[in-house]
Design a protein around this motif. Structure first.
Motif, short mmCIF file in Angstrom:
data_model
loop_
_atom_site.label_atom_id
_atom_site.label_comp_id
_atom_site.label_asym_id
_atom_site.label_seq_id
_atom_site.Cartn_x
_atom_site.Cartn_y
_atom_site.Cartn_z
N GLU A 63 -9.36 -18.16 -1.14
CA GLU A 63 -9.45 -16.78 -0.68
C GLU A 63 -8.64 -15.84 -1.56
N GLY A 64 -8.47 -16.20 -2.81
CA GLY A 64 -7.73 -15.33 -3.72
C GLY A 64 -6.24 -15.32 -3.48
N VAL A 65 -5.72 -16.37 -2.83
CA VAL A 65 -4.29 -16.48 -2.60
C VAL A 65 -3.63 -17.09 -3.84
N GLU A 66 -2.56 -16.47 -4.32
CA GLU A 66 -1.89 -16.93 -5.53
C GLU A 66 -0.80 -17.94 -5.19
N TYR A 67 -0.59 -18.87 -6.08
CA TYR A 67 0.43 -19.90 -5.91
C TYR A 67 1.43 -19.81 -7.05
N VAL A 68 2.72 -19.95 -6.71
CA VAL A 68 3.74 -20.04 -7.74
C VAL A 68 4.75 -21.10 -7.29
N HIS A 69 5.18 -21.91 -8.25
CA HIS A 69 6.10 -23.00 -7.95
C HIS A 69 7.52 -22.57 -8.25
N ALA A 70 8.40 -22.66 -7.24
CA ALA A 70 9.83 -22.41 -7.42
C ALA A 70 10.54 -23.75 -7.35
N ALA A 71 10.68 -24.41 -8.48
CA ALA A 71 11.16 -25.80 -8.50
C ALA A 71 12.64 -25.92 -8.19
#
Length: 314
Positions: free
Chosen positions: A67-75
């Protein structure tokens, strides 16, 4: 203050950021709500999921959402680091809105936050959080008011905020150079410190009482042990953030002594309530006394340099 022309109107870019850590069930419930908020907005809204799991456990779930949701990883472990990733990922957006992964917004939640910001031109807008329970807490917890949070008329100025329902004017945040302090990443309190620094630099925060989110409290948190530990952490974090905002050694010493005295007063007064409550079987007095004792003990522990890491990981 924000640019008056921007705050009164115009098309905005808004990032709604939800931080998550190994809660796929909560994410599956929250994501449709955020998509609905975006669809109802007249502004350009991006939804950003910041995954603080070192194993990036939410990556596939977000990729499959479609649904156009963005993902970003905060390791880097710790909620402060994840919040900083959200600040960076917001880029040149006008507004950044934080919500927790275990919360559910009411209809038009986002629109109400933005409308309040447009009206007041503040650096931040803060909304209320109310609790719903997986298992109803006992009478002792309710009598102690452990899950009771503030409610204020819309437009009221506030001086402290968490990031569980918070809109930020990113132009002002970038100008101030504000970041979340990673020393508080596993202890909690980085959002408290952030908001206190915002006010110290001349920023303003305004309350929007209609922009409600519901906090879904799991059974593991509706216990005496958990709420007392949370009260202790609250006192501990307040001492630590109060010291962190003091720029001089003299100021820190004065603050340490003043808050330690206040903590001791809470322990003594709260202990008295506990004894009287137990003797008279008044659970409200007993519970409120325990809450005061725990918060006071947290202040005292912080005065001597003790740090309670509520979010420490194995």
């Amino acid at each position: 203050m924000s640019n008056p022309e921007t705050s009164r109107g115009g098309h905005l870019t808004v990032v709604v950021a939800a931080l998550t850590y190994r809660r796929p069930g909560d994410l599956s419930e929250l994501l449709p709500d955020l998509v609905a908020q975006r669809s109802a907005s007249q502004d350009d809204v991006r939804i950003l999921i910041v995954d603080n799991d070192p194993a990036a456990g939410a990556r596939e779930q977000i990729a499959s959402f479609g649904e156009g949701v963005e993902y970003v990883h905060a390791a880097e472990p710790g909620i402060a680091a994840a919040r900083n990733v959200a600040l960076d990922a917001a880029g040149d957006a006008d507004l950044l809105v934080f919500i927790d992964d275990d919360e559910r917004p009411v209809s038009r939640w986002l629109a109400r936050l933005v409308a309040t910001w447009r009206e007041h031109g503040s650096t931040a807008v803060v909304g209320p959080v109310i609790s719903s329970f997986e298992v109803e807490p006992g009478d002792w917890i309710r009598a102690g008011g452990f899950f009771t949070r503030r409610r204020l008329p819309t437009g009221s100025p506030v001086t402290i905020a968490a990031t569980n329902n918070l809109l930020l004017d990113m132009q002002e945040i970038r100008r101030m150079g504000l970041r979340f302090d990673v020393r508080f990443g596993l202890t909690g309190g980085s959002d408290t410190l952030f908001s206190r620094e915002l006010i110290a630099q001349g920023g303003t925060m305004i309350w929007c009482d209609e922009a409600i989110v519901t906090d879904v409290v799991p059974a593991s948190r509706a216990t005496r042990d958990w709420v007392v530990r949370r009260a202790f952490r609250s006192g501990n974090s307040w001492m630590r953030t109060s010291l962190a905002v003091q720029p001089t050694a003299v100021g820190r010493l004065t603050t340490r002594l003043s808050l330690a005295a206040r903590g001791l007063g809470r322990v003594v007064a709260g202990g008295g309530l506990v004894v009287i409550g137990a003797a008279t079987r008044r659970i409200g007095w007993h519970a409120k006394g325990m809450k005061a004792v725990a918060r006071g003990a947290g202040l005292l522990a912080g005065a001597f340099g003790s740090v309670y890491a509520e979010y420490k990981r194995a």
